[in-house]
Design an enzyme around this catalytic site. Structure first.
Site, PDB file in Angstrom:
ATOM      1  N   SER A 189       0.829  -1.139  -0.024  1.00 29.44           N
ATOM      2  CA  SER A 189       0.034  -0.019  -0.158  1.00 29.44           C
ATOM      3  C   SER A 189       0.782   1.125   0.033  1.00 29.44           C
ATOM      4  CB  SER A 189      -0.824   0.117   1.303  1.00 29.44           C
ATOM      5  OG  SER A 189      -0.104   0.521   2.429  1.00 29.44           O
ATOM      6  N   ASP A 190       0.197   2.259  -0.566  1.00 31.43           N
ATOM      7  CA  ASP A 190       1.008   3.649  -0.036  1.00 31.43           C
ATOM      8  C   ASP A 190       1.085   3.956   1.346  1.00 31.43           C
ATOM      9  OD1 ASP A 190       2.648   5.644  -0.384  1.00 31.43           O
ATOM     10  OD2 ASP A 190       1.606   6.667  -2.072  1.00 31.43           O
ATOM     11  N   TYR A 191       1.739   5.010   1.916  1.00 23.72           N
ATOM     12  CA  TYR A 191       1.775   5.292   3.399  1.00 23.72           C
ATOM     13  C   TYR A 191       0.475   5.359   3.827  1.00 23.72           C
ATOM     14  CZ  TYR A 191       4.671   7.540   6.750  1.00 23.72           C
ATOM     15  OH  TYR A 191       5.342   7.699   7.928  1.00 23.72           O
TER      16      TYR A 191
END
Ligand code: BGC
Length: 740
Positions: free
Chosen positions: A286-288
């Protein structure tokens, strides 16, 4: 005697048990990766499995956090973000390999976007080179440096198509075109990973941000997107497909929502396209905190919902938020998550860890670190690539190149001696002290007699004009003025969206004041996105777009200003006149009322031309080229046939130089509206003065089709136009037909 032999044998046995490596664990013994993965999976508890799905970030300086060793010891942390340095990564890895139950190594990732310590030009600049082999070479250096500091994974390449320069992250990608974007995606993956990302000078790559992140409404970072599946498939997917075909090991799911479904919970993009259609077998991170952010998107009431939505859709590893870990067991119990889904995510991550060779070589040799960074050949390459990435936008009366023997040069502007901006927003562990500024580059280039004087004039973003007078005085007293204006690194990159494309602060007035002196004035732009610089284009004879050129930026600029390097780069993105034209991109649809017609009721503006300031593919050279004699191998081809298109390109000037020959097509009549132009080939060729060469392009099924109303890729019979030229506007053309 016998006793002696017995003693010696015993001693040898004891010694060997110390010296020989410990016998391989079950997972290492298994003959191939899938068996090793399954064997390991079979031994894991639910907590250990969820641990592999967890990535946490380290401290800004590269240290791991105090809680990390304990999490690793318990098997609850599979990967880190930003923990770096051979010693530090080894220290944490030692906990995994000697103190954890199953000895699963930690995967150390970091944003090594356009260099780790040797910083190369921003990716948008590298794309301007129209030479993907350069991006491959710079990514290879970045991989080598990163690997030496214990990193095994980079969150790059960023392959988002960007049609909106308000969006700060346009700086990180290859611009607006899917064909060019795919070529650079492929090259960067190859550069980072090579044939084997487990090699000691390679890292695992991550194509990001999957997907359509660059289509943010209003150019506002993180904002939502709403676009057709055709546009997704034809514009936003191709660079990702190219990365997957090039063997990229991971993808990152983006922050934005796509047609109402956040990309980090989007089963269509994450599972249907990526897994079922493209057969991708690596993992998705996932992104942050984008998993937890599903709550803000309003598709999850709480972290429990968020974890179920993301993991079920196909996000395997969770970056920074901890929803999988916290709620995985409960969700499993409630049957909102299946064991098979969790196992599959773990399997994908372990598969990559095995392919990386992490189980067999978990540590980094600490002695290598200091002399592996900023190697002379890496610095030379950074200079070469920067020189090949800068775009000459205007050069009237041959103002450039400058003579090295001028008696005096005024170097003006807030970016003339600025060390941080040229490194761009994502500067890895690049250091300001390793940056060559334009002022330093110019001083190193000119003759001993040339006087180089410098005035800042104003700040990049400030409001004061107090420094103008000094700058004007210096310009008046010099043979020529070179003015460096643009953006700070903080105005490019993530969360750096802009509502205008003007030069920030008082910089435009500074340029105007210098130009008013009457001295030959050259403007060098240092920036991460196209800017509205109409006044400069109308009034200043020479303009060089240097982008953010990396550690060697100043030397590369000097190479070009003084003619040691002849610029040959082209814009990978359209340069608008005003922000109001955005989104403006060359491969737009025609509409029922095309703007070319001399008629009020056509698709244009009443207060501004509809055309851009500079079109896609545009850029000048110190020499001139002629492209002529377009030939086709046949007047018609079958839909699965192949057509060769060729032109002659000639250097008609007095210097050796490069031309980027670009091929565009247009499907003239189809069952869907088609773009007025689509790039389908480009070649950067170097020619001596007077030299002429025939350049060939091949067109086939993959270039001629589109996604139709039934969402099938088709090549439809009918007439096509083929256009070849030095940019997307100045082309020569012919027609051919595709038959059934
Ligand atoms: C960015 C990603 C980056 C990640 C980790 C996020 O904010 O969108 O591109 O890889 O942070 O630093």
């Amino acid at each position: 005697m016998k006793r002696h032999i017995r003693l010696a044998v015993l001693l040898l046995f004891l010694l060997s048990s110390f010296l020989l490596p410990t016998p391989p664990t079950l997972s290492q013994r298994a003959p191939n990766v899938e068996q090793r993965v399954n064997a390991l999976l079979a031994q894991m508890t639910l907590e250990e499995k969820l641990g592999q799905l967890q990535q946490l970030d380290g401290e800004g300086n590269g240290n791991f956090r105090p809680e990390h060793p304990d999490l690793v010891r318990k098997g609850l942390l599979g990967s880190t973000l930003g923990v770096r340095g051979a010693q530090r990564t080894n220290q944490l890895q030692r906990v995994a390999m000697t103190e954890s139950r199953l000895k699963i190594p930690v995967l150390f990732g970091f944003d090594v976007i356009h260099g780790y310590r040797t910083i190369f030009p921003i990716p948008l600049a590298e794309a301007s080179s129209f030479d993907p082999s350069l991006a491959e070479r710079s990514a290879a250096v970045a991989a080598q440096e990163a690997n030496n500091v214990g990193l095994r994974w980079t969150f790059a390449p960023m392959v988002d198509i960007a049609r909106d320069p308000r969006w700060g992250r346009i700086t990180e990608g290859a611009g607006e075109d899917p064909f060019l974007g795919a070529a650079f995606a492929r090259a960067r993956v190859r550069g980072f990973q090579g044939d084997n990302y487990g090699a000691p000078d390679k890292v695992l790559a991550c194509a990001k941000h999957w997907v359509a992140y660059g289509d943010a409404e209003g150019g506002r970072d993180y904002d939502t997107t709403d676009l057709s599946e055709n546009t997704l498939r034809e514009i936003y997917f191709p660079p990702f497909k190219a990365a997957v075909d090039a063997g990229v090991g991971t993808l990152m799911s983006s922050f934005n929502a796509i047609n109402g479904v956040p990309a980090s919970a989007n089963a269509f993009t994450l599972t249907k396209v990526l897994r079922q259609e493209w057969k991708f077998d690596g993992f998705v991170v996932s992104d942050y905190t984008s998993v937890r952010e599903l709550i803000n998107h309003g598709i999850a009431a709480n972290e429990e919902d968020a974890a179920a939505a993301a993991l079920n859709a196909g996000v395997d590893m969770e970056m920074v938020s901890r929803s999988y870990n916290m709620f995985g067991p409960k969700l499993l119990q409630q049957k909102r998550l299946s064991q098979a889904t969790i196992d599959e995510a773990v399997r994908r991550i372990l598969r990559i860890k095995f392919r990386l060779g992490l189980f067999d070589r978990p540590y980094t040799e600490e002695a290598r670190e200091p002399n592996a960074l900023l190697r002379p050949e890496s610095i030379r390459l950074a200079r070469e690539i920067a020189g090949r990435s800068m775009v000459l936008l205007k050069n009237d009366r041959e103002t450039l190149p400058l003579n090295k023997n001028l008696s005096s040069i005024a170097v003006i502007g807030p970016l003339a001696d600025e060390r941080r901006a040229p490194l761009g927003w994502w500067a890895g562990d690049g250091k300001e002290e390793n940056t060559v500024t334009p002022l330093a580059g110019i001083k190193a280039k000119v003759s001993a007699q040339t006087k180089v004087v410098y005035a800042k004039g104003c700040e990049i973003q400030g409001d004061s004009t107090a420094g103008f007078q000094e700058a004007v005085n210096l310009a008046k007293a010099s043979d020529v003025a070179v003015v460096f204006v643009g953006e700070s690194h903080e105005w490019a990159g993530e969360a750096a969206s802009r509502s205008t494309l003007e030069l920030p602060g008082r910089q435009m007035e500074l340029v105007q004041a210098i130009q008013a002196t009457g001295k030959p004035t050259i403007v060098v732009l240092v920036n991460g996105r196209p800017l509205s610089i109409g006044w400069i284009v109308n009034n200043v004879p020479s303009i060089l777009e240097s982008w953010m050129g990396g550690s060697e930026s100043g030397n590369a600029i000097a190479d070009i200003l003084f003619g040691d390097v002849n610029p040959g780069a082209k814009l990978p993105v359209t340069y608008p006149r005003t922000v109001g034209q955005v989104p403006i991109y060359y491969n737009h649809m025609n509409t029922g009322r095309p703007p070319e017609a001399e008629n009020r009721y056509t698709s244009k503006y009443i207060d501004s031309p509809w055309t851009p300031l500079f079109p896609f593919g545009y850029g000048l050279s110190y020499t001139t080229f002629k492209i002529s004699n377009l030939q086709l191998s046949a007047p018609r081809i079958a839909a699965n046939g192949k057509l060769t298109v060729s032109v002659e390109v000639e250097n008609t000037g007095k210097r050796a130089g490069d031309e980027v020959v670009q091929l565009y097509i247009r499907d003239l009549v189809a069952t869907m509206t088609r773009p007025v132009k689509e790039l389908k080939g480009f070649q950067r060729v170097s020619l001596q003065p007077g030299e002429k060469r025939r350049v060939e392009f091949a067109l086939s099924h993959e270039h001629l089709g589109f996604w139709n109303r039934e969402m099938r890729y088709v090549v439809e019979p009918g007439e096509f136009r083929v256009m070849v030229g030095a940019n997307s506007v100045d082309t020569i053309e012919a027609k051919f037909e595709v038959t059934n």
